[in-house]
Design an enzyme around this catalytic site. Structure first.
Site, PDB file in Angstrom:
ATOM      1  N   HIS A  95       0.853  -1.192   0.000  1.00  0.00           N
ATOM      2  CA  HIS A  95       0.000   0.000   0.000  1.00  0.00           C
ATOM      3  C   HIS A  95       0.891   1.245   0.000  1.00  0.00           C
ATOM      4  CE1 HIS A  95      -3.558  -2.214   2.166  1.00  0.00           C
ATOM      5  NE2 HIS A  95      -3.101  -2.877   1.108  1.00  0.00           N
ATOM      6  N   GLU A 124       0.519   4.039   1.579  1.00  0.00           N
ATOM      7  CA  GLU A 124       0.657   4.622   2.920  1.00  0.00           C
ATOM      8  C   GLU A 124       1.738   3.890   3.721  1.00  0.00           C
ATOM      9  OE1 GLU A 124      -3.447   4.838   1.273  1.00  0.00           O
ATOM     10  OE2 GLU A 124      -2.158   3.147   1.813  1.00  0.00           O
ATOM     11  N   CYS A 146      -1.797   0.166   7.624  1.00  0.00           N
ATOM     12  CA  CYS A 146      -1.138   1.428   7.292  1.00  0.00           C
ATOM     13  C   CYS A 146      -1.275   2.449   8.422  1.00  0.00           C
ATOM     14  CB  CYS A 146      -1.688   1.975   5.984  1.00  0.00           C
ATOM     15  SG  CYS A 146      -1.291   0.904   4.575  1.00  0.00           S
ATOM     16  N   CYS A 168      -5.927   1.818   5.900  1.00  0.00           N
ATOM     17  CA  CYS A 168      -6.380   0.552   6.492  1.00  0.00           C
ATOM     18  C   CYS A 168      -5.676   0.412   7.845  1.00  0.00           C
ATOM     19  CB  CYS A 168      -6.042  -0.623   5.563  1.00  0.00           C
ATOM     20  SG  CYS A 168      -4.278  -1.050   5.531  1.00  0.00           S
TER      21      CYS A 168
END
Length: 159
Positions: A56, A58, A89, A86
């Site tokens: 991801h 992030e 993250c 999420c």
């Protein structure tokens, strides 16, 4: 907090990165790390299509920040993202000590959109960032940009 023009500019860039992710065959998520003086330090989009669902943007930002910025600077940076972090993250953000998070669309919105589109929910609970990192400073969603993000998810389902 009301989003500033600067916030919206960086947030729009995060959505553009989400569009790039979708165009490259990935899930539509993008994020930008901005320094305390307004300089874009790092930007990325999702790279989960290869099978590693920890890729991801992030999470990449948190790792980059830990390697390149001192703790005081990290705490004054802002992360702009197309979708609310999420839990994985959010935890990385909290552990690294990054500052404010501004998101275009919320996890709650994403869950509703996936349901509308007949897609399964992810394997991890969609929790608000502040449930994972209670001290996090967050702003979002942005209604206009959230609609752009929703359209990306619709396009993703239609191939």
């Amino acid at each position: 907090m009301t989003l500033s023009d600067t916030d919206r500019r960086h947030l729009s860039r995060a959505v553009e990165l989400a569009e790039q992710a979708l165009a490259s065959g990935d899930e539509p998520f993008g994020s930008v790390l901005v320094s305390p003086d307004g300089e874009v330090l790092f930007e990325d989009h999702n790279h989960v299509a290869g099978g590693d669902h920890t890729q991801h943007p992030e999470f990449a930002i948190a790792r980059w920040a830990a390697q390149h910025l001192d703790p005081e600077t990290r705490a004054r940076c802002v992360v702009y993202t197309s979708g609310e972090h999420c839990p994985m993250c959010a935890a990385a953000h909290g552990w690294v000590g990054l500052g404010r998070i501004v998101y275009a669309s919320s996890s709650e919105q994403l869950v509703a959109w996936l349901d509308e589109l007949g897609l399964p929910a992810g394997p991890v609970a969609a929790l608000p960032i502040t449930t994972v990192v209670p001290s996090a400073v967050v702003d979002g969603p942005d209604p206009a940009l959230a609609e752009r993000v929703r359209e990306l998810h619709v396009r993703r389902t239609r191939g």
